[in-house]
Write a protein that holds these residues in place. Structure first.
Motif, short mmCIF file in Angstrom:
data_model
loop_
_atom_site.label_atom_id
_atom_site.label_comp_id
_atom_site.label_asym_id
_atom_site.label_seq_id
_atom_site.Cartn_x
_atom_site.Cartn_y
_atom_site.Cartn_z
N THR A 42 0.83 -1.20 0.00
CA THR A 42 0.00 0.00 0.00
C THR A 42 0.87 1.26 0.00
OG1 THR A 42 -0.08 0.13 2.42
CG2 THR A 42 -1.77 -1.22 1.32
N GLY A 43 0.28 2.34 -0.49
CA GLY A 43 0.97 3.62 -0.41
C GLY A 43 1.16 4.04 1.03
N SER A 44 0.24 3.61 1.90
CA SER A 44 0.36 3.92 3.32
C SER A 44 1.62 3.31 3.91
CB SER A 44 -0.87 3.40 4.08
OG SER A 44 -0.72 3.58 5.47
N LEU A 45 1.96 2.07 3.51
CA LEU A 45 3.18 1.44 4.01
C LEU A 45 4.41 2.20 3.53
CD1 LEU A 45 4.66 -0.83 5.48
CD2 LEU A 45 4.55 -2.17 3.37
N ILE A 46 4.39 2.62 2.26
CA ILE A 46 5.50 3.43 1.75
C ILE A 46 5.67 4.67 2.61
CG2 ILE A 46 6.36 4.78 -0.20
CD1 ILE A 46 6.46 1.82 -0.78
N GLY A 47 4.56 5.33 2.92
CA GLY A 47 4.60 6.53 3.74
C GLY A 47 5.12 6.27 5.14
N GLN A 48 4.72 5.16 5.73
CA GLN A 48 5.18 4.82 7.08
C GLN A 48 6.68 4.56 7.11
OE1 GLN A 48 2.30 1.57 7.73
NE2 GLN A 48 1.62 2.68 9.55
N ILE A 49 7.19 3.91 6.08
CA ILE A 49 8.63 3.64 6.03
C ILE A 49 9.39 4.93 5.74
CG2 ILE A 49 10.44 2.45 4.72
CD1 ILE A 49 8.49 0.10 4.44
N GLU A 50 8.85 5.77 4.88
CA GLU A 50 9.51 7.04 4.58
C GLU A 50 9.59 7.96 5.79
OE1 GLU A 50 8.70 7.55 -0.21
OE2 GLU A 50 7.65 8.87 1.20
N THR A 51 8.66 7.80 6.73
CA THR A 51 8.65 8.65 7.92
C THR A 51 9.17 7.92 9.15
OG1 THR A 51 6.31 8.07 8.25
CG2 THR A 51 6.79 10.13 7.10
N ALA A 52 9.85 6.79 8.94
CA ALA A 52 10.49 6.02 10.01
C ALA A 52 9.51 5.52 11.06
CB ALA A 52 11.59 6.86 10.67
N LYS A 53 8.27 5.31 10.65
CA LYS A 53 7.28 4.76 11.57
C LYS A 53 7.16 3.24 11.42
CE LYS A 53 4.41 8.94 11.78
NZ LYS A 53 3.08 9.52 11.48
N LYS A 54 7.75 2.71 10.36
CA LYS A 54 7.69 1.28 10.10
C LYS A 54 9.07 0.82 9.65
CE LYS A 54 5.05 -2.48 9.48
NZ LYS A 54 4.18 -3.08 10.52
N VAL A 55 9.49 -0.34 10.13
CA VAL A 55 10.80 -0.88 9.76
C VAL A 55 10.67 -1.71 8.48
CG1 VAL A 55 12.70 -2.38 10.48
CG2 VAL A 55 11.54 -0.92 12.17
N PRO A 56 11.47 -1.43 7.47
CA PRO A 56 11.38 -2.20 6.22
C PRO A 56 11.92 -3.61 6.39
CG PRO A 56 13.27 -0.75 6.16
CD PRO A 56 12.52 -0.41 7.42
N THR A 57 11.44 -4.52 5.58
CA THR A 57 11.96 -5.89 5.57
C THR A 57 12.99 -6.02 4.45
OG1 THR A 57 10.29 -6.68 4.01
CG2 THR A 57 9.73 -6.76 6.37
N ARG A 58 13.71 -7.12 4.46
CA ARG A 58 14.68 -7.38 3.38
C ARG A 58 13.95 -7.59 2.06
NH1 ARG A 58 19.83 -8.19 2.64
NH2 ARG A 58 20.22 -7.80 4.87
N ASP A 59 12.82 -8.30 2.09
CA ASP A 59 12.06 -8.54 0.87
C ASP A 59 11.57 -7.23 0.27
OD1 ASP A 59 10.49 -10.32 -1.02
OD2 ASP A 59 8.84 -9.25 -0.06
N PHE A 60 11.05 -6.34 1.12
CA PHE A 60 10.61 -5.02 0.67
C PHE A 60 11.76 -4.26 0.02
CE2 PHE A 60 10.32 -0.46 1.48
CZ PHE A 60 9.07 -0.14 0.97
N SER A 61 12.93 -4.32 0.64
CA SER A 61 14.09 -3.59 0.14
C SER A 61 14.53 -4.10 -1.22
CB SER A 61 15.25 -3.70 1.14
OG SER A 61 14.87 -3.19 2.41
#
Length: 276
Positions: A42-61
Motif C-alpha cells: 500500500t501507499g500507506s506502508l511506503i509513507g510509514q517507512i519514509e517517515t520512520a514509523k515502520k521498519v522495512p523488511t529485506r524482501d521489501f528492500s
C-alpha cells in the motif's frame, strides 16, 4: 493523505533509509501509491517507512531496489537498519559476532539465537517485546545471515537438554525448531552437542556464555544478564572460559548422539503421540 513528515537522515539508520526512499521515489516521479502498486504494497506502508514509523523488511528492500533501479542500495542498507532494532546494549556484541571466524556457545535454557526459527524467536521475544515484535524477530533473522556467507563462521553449540524439553511457543513450534537443528547436520561448519541432564553439575552451571575468535583480533568472552551484556577480551577470562568450554564439550554427548537425542525428543515429546 500523504505523510510529509520531515526527517533528520543522521538521526538513525531507519531515518536515513526513509529519507533516501522518499528522495529516490520523488526523483523517479512516483507517488507513494504508485510505488506501492509497483512493489505490491500500500501507499500507506511506503509513507510509514519514509517517515520512520515502520521498519522495512529485506524482501521489501529488494523489491524497492528493483523498482527504482538503485543497484542494491536498499538491500545493503536494510541490514544496518535491522541491526539498529536490536537492544542498544546488545548491538556491540552483534557487531562482533558478525565478524567472528569461530563462535563457541553454551546455552542453558534456549536454542542459540543464530539457530532459532522465526516462530521460536517470536515466542521468545514476545515475552518482553510484544510492542516491537515484528522488528525484533526481523533483527534476529538478519543476524542469522552470517551463516549464509560463502565463508561462514564455524559455530560450535553446546545445548543443555533443558532447551529441548522447555516448550517454547507450543508443540508445533518446538517440533519445527528441533527439526531445524537436525538440518544443520549437513552443514560442516555448524556442530551441535547436547549436555544431558545426567551430566549433573558441570563447568557452566553459572549460565550461558559465548566465546568469539577472529582471524586477526583478540578473542572475546560474552555473557548477559536480564538487561545487559558483558563482553571482555581479558586474557585470564578467555583462558578460564576456554578451558571450561572444553570440559563442557568433553562432558556433552557426541555430535552424532546429540542428533539422536534431538530426534528422539522431537518425536516422543512433540510428535503426534507426544505429551499433551
Amino acid at each position: 493523505m500523504v505523510n510529509i513528515r520531515s526527517l533528520d537522515p543522521s538521526a538513525s539508520p531507519l531515518d536515513y533509509y526513509g529519507s533516501e526512499l522518499r528522495r529516490l521515489r520523488e526523483a523517479a516521479g512516483l507517488g507513494q501509491s504508485q510505488l506501492g502498486g509497483v512493489v505490491f504494497c500500500t501507499g500507506s506502508l511506503i509513507g510509514q517507512i519514509e517517515t520512520a514509523k515502520k521498519v522495512p523488511t529485506r524482501d521489501f528492500s529488494e523489491r524497492i531496489d528493483a523498482a527504482l533501479m538503485t543497484g542494491g542500495f536498499f538491500t545493503r542498507l536494510v541490514g544496518l537498519v535491522l541491526r539498529s532494532q536490536l537492544p542498544t546494549w546488545f548491538q556491540p556484541y552483534a557487531e562482533m559476532e558478525a565478524k567472528a571466524a569461530y563462535i563457541s556457545t553454551y546455552q542453558c535454557q534456549l536454542v542459540y539465537g543464530l539457530l532459532q526459527t522465526p516462530a521460536y524467536a517470536r515466542a521468545v521475544l514476545g515475552v518482553e517485546h510484544s510492542d516491537l515484535l515484528d522488528e525484533m524477530v526481523a533483527a534476529r533473522v538478519e543476524r542469522q545471515r552470517i551463516l549464509e556467507r560463502d565463508r561462514p563462521p564455524v559455530v560450535w553449540v553446546v545445548l543443555d537438554e533443558a532447551a529441548l524439553t522447555r516448550e517454547i511457543g507450543g508443540r508445533h513450534v518446538m517440533r519445527a525448531q528441533l527439526e531445524y537443528l537436525l538440518a544443520f547436520a549437513s552443514e560442516p561448519w555448524v556442530q551441535i552437542q547436547v549436555l544431558p541432564f545426567k551430566a549433573g553439575e558441570h563447568a557452566a552451571v553459572m549460565g550461558s556464555f559465548n566465546l568469539l575468535r577472529f582471524d586477526s583480533d583478540p578473542d572475546l568472552f560474552y555473557a548477559e544478564s536480564y538487561d545487559m551484556g558483558h563482553m571482555t577480551a581479558n586474557p585470564e577470562v578467555i583462558r578460564e572460559r576456554s578451558v571450561g568450554y572444553a570440559r563442557l564439550q568433553a562432558t556433552a554427548l557426541s555430535v552424532e548422539d546429540s542428533a539422536e537425542l534431538i530426534a528422539r525428543v522431537m518425536e516422543e515429546r512433540y510428535g503426534n503421540g507426544g505429551l499433551a
